[in-house]
Design an enzyme around this catalytic site. Structure first.
Site: not given
Ligand code: GRF
Length: 195
Positions: A93-95, A110, A112, A145-147
């Site tokens: 959870m870091r940009v 990643n 998402h 580089e773009g989120v």
């Molecule tokens: C997931 O929904 C993922 O897509 C998002 O953050 C959540 C992380 O869940 N980036 P976990 O830590 O993998 O259980």
């Protein structure tokens, strides 16, 4: 066959990381999860990884204050020290700054929880519900580089059902994340191995 040395970066629960570790328990899986790093010492996923026998360490971002790149330089050094070739962000959870993105260009992926390009960023499920969408889903993509903007490796779709809340929808999407991520990581690892 050689397996691609892969690290997972997490911030919390780590259920996607766990799905990757489970897939990689198969010796024929083309990636091996050799390291889990968290930016928070209290990330629950650290214990999950350790219980699965994967080295798991926290590199706390807080002592670095606003200097995100300084934190990333420590992460990067640890990844290289461990001989990592491929990095899977799994609820990290870091940009990222351009430093880490460039350092791992083509080798960082990643997951998402939306059907990108819809809903980059946070609160994806609430936004899909508010928009009245008929379906939702998740995306695995290369990190650029773009989120939440990099080339898409794969997507999975689920229906939005009457009465869904962000939590019920998140749970339905998460089940698909756990299927999709190991598939996409395997494809990328095969490509890297063949290069
Ligand atoms: C997931 O929904 C993922 O897509 C998002 O953050 C959540 C992380 O869940 N980036 P976990 O830590 O993998 O259980």
């Amino acid at each position: 066959m050689r397996r691609v040395r892969t690290a997972a970066l997490i911030s919390g629960r780590g259920s996607n990381m766990e799905a990757l570790i489970r897939a990689a328990a198969d010796p024929d899986y083309p990636a091996e999860i050799v390291l889990v790093l968290a930016n928070r010492p209290d990330a629950d996923g650290l214990a999950t990884a350790a219980a699965a026998g994967v080295p798991a360490e926290a590199i706390d971002h807080r002592p670095f204050g606003k200097d995100r790149e300084a934190h990333e330089r420590v992460l990067d050094a640890r990844l290289r020290d461990a001989g990592v070739e491929l990095v899977a962000l799994a609820g990290y959870m870091r940009v990222l700054t351009p430093f880490l993105v460039r350092a791992w260009a083509g080798r960082m992926v990643n997951i998402h929880p939306s059907l990108l390009p819809l809903y980059p960023g946070l609160h994806t499920h609430a936004r899909a519900l508010a928009a009245g969408d008929a379906d939702a889903g998740c995306t695995v993509h290369m990190v650029t580089e773009g989120v939440d903007e990099g080339p898409i490796l794969g997507q999975a779709r689920v229906p939005i059902l009457a009465g869904d809340t962000p939590d019920t929808l998140a749970a339905r999407v998460l089940a698909e994340e756990h299927r999709l991520y190991p598939q996409c990581l395997a494809e990328l690892a095969r490509r890297i191995r063949a290069a």
